[in-house]
Design an enzyme around this catalytic site. Structure first.
Site, PDB file in Angstrom:
ATOM      1  CE  LYS A  53       2.049   1.842  -0.519  1.00 49.56           C
ATOM      2  NZ  LYS A  53       0.999   2.603  -0.266  1.00 49.56           N
ATOM      3  CD  GLN A  97      -1.691   3.052   2.043  1.00 42.84           C
ATOM      4  OE1 GLN A  97      -0.469   3.177   1.871  1.00 42.84           O
ATOM      5  NE2 GLN A  97      -2.444   2.341   1.495  1.00 42.84           N
ATOM      6  CG  ASP A 120       0.395   7.983  -3.985  1.00 40.70           C
ATOM      7  OD1 ASP A 120       0.940   6.751  -4.352  1.00 40.70           O
ATOM      8  OD2 ASP A 120      -0.078   8.079  -3.011  1.00 40.70           O
TER       9      ASP A 120
END
Ligand code: NAP
Length: 290
Positions: A53, A97, A120
């Site tokens: 990422k 995460q 997200d």
């Protein structure tokens, strides 16, 4: 005849090129899109995902900040950090995460993130919008990436029988909503660990999307000629011929021989997920800075 590959890697690079331009324009207006990633613990796969990422942010000019916390970090400590980031106008996207260590409830974390910075797309407000048919908000990255891949390949979904294997809140469930929404108009069957005869359900499906997390769960025999197959799964298994670990999906590779289109693993859904994360960060920076 083999399946046409649904090339997520190629499409994600096209999306990144477009984002790079958008980031450049935002920079000219004095806005620097900024993604903050919190990583708790030392799960090796999570470190790889976060590094991917970060690298994608670098390629597109998005600023990224990574905060690594020890595995012993309490839920409250993470919630307090999110609170600070919610207040920080320079941060446009916040991501914690997954998976987090056991003492940290991922739903609490998701609920704490300001929905406008929820890149997200898991906050109840953003998922709720999806139920209302509003796809203008921050969309869950993996389902949004799969939709982009199917649309880009001009796969017809209207009236088609689509089977989604898996009903997780991050993949299967939101993806099913996106497929069934007005304008996409697929007829969706959601299957899960209690479903019976998934093989038969797949055999009568035009599109099969596997998000199970079980290596090679879907067999070639389950795929009828000319079906479209999207393999979301990523599992690390030992390759007996080399003695090294390799990545495999939820679908047997031999399915390529019968499917009309299929995503490779790696290089299919994974890069699209990252491209959608970057897109959400740029969308958030654009909306929240004007
Ligand atoms: P998850 O939360 O573990 O959900 C798995 C789903 O599969 C559950 O709904 C479960 O059913 C169902 N399932 C498990 N065993 C089954 C069986 N024998 N028959 C039918 N259904 C079964 O997993 P996830 O987060 O959705 O992820 C799924 C896979 O996608 C994993 O390999 C993950 O690594 C991968 N993934 C990839 C990306 C990417 O960017 N490429 C992104 C996210 C996830 P129940 O609900 O009944 O338990």
């Amino acid at each position: 005849m083999g399946a046409v590959l649904l090339d997520g890697k190629g499409l994600s690079r096209e999306i990144e090129d477009d984002l790079k331009n958008r980031v450049g324009k935002l920079n000219n207006e004095g806005i620097e899109p900024h993604l903050a990633v919190i990583l708790v613990g030392d799960d090796p796969a999570s470190h790889v995902y976060v590094r991917n990422k970060e690298n994608a942010c670098k390629r597109t000019g998005i600023k990224s900040t990574k905060i690594i916390l020890p595995a012993s970090t309490s839920e409250k400590e993470v919630l307090d950090l999110i609170e600070e980031m919610n207040e920080d106008d320079d941060i446009h996207g916040i991501l914690v995460q997954s998976p987090t260590p056991k003492q940290i409830n991922e739903l609490e974390i998701t609920n704490k993130i300001n929905p406008a910075k929820d890149v997200d797309g898991f906050h109840p407000q953003n998922l709720g919008k999806l139920v209302q048919g509003d796809t203008d908000g921050l969309l869950p990255c993996t389902p949004a990436g799969i939709m982009k891949l199917l649309i880009h390949a001009k796969i017809k979904l209207e009236g088609k029988k689509v089977t989604v294997i898996g009903r997780s809140r991050i993949v299967g469930m939101p993806l099913s909503l996106m497929l069934a929404q007005k304008g996409v108009d697929a007829t969706v069957t959601i299957t899960h660990s209690r479903s019976k005869n998934i093989d038969k359900i797949c055999q009568s499906s035009d599109v099969i999307i596997a998000a199970v997390g079980r290596p090679e769960f879907v067999k070639k025999e389950w795929i009828r000629n000319s079906s479209v197959v999207v393999d979301v799964g990523i599992s690390r298994v030992l390759d007996k011929s080399t003695g090294k670990n390799k990545l495999v999906g939820d679908v047997e590779e031999a399915a390529m021989e019968v499917a009309s289109h299929m995503t490779p693993v790696p290089g299919g859904v994974g890069p699209m997920t990252i491209a959608m994360l970057l897109t959400n960060t740029v969308v958030s920076a654009t909306k929240n800075s004007t």
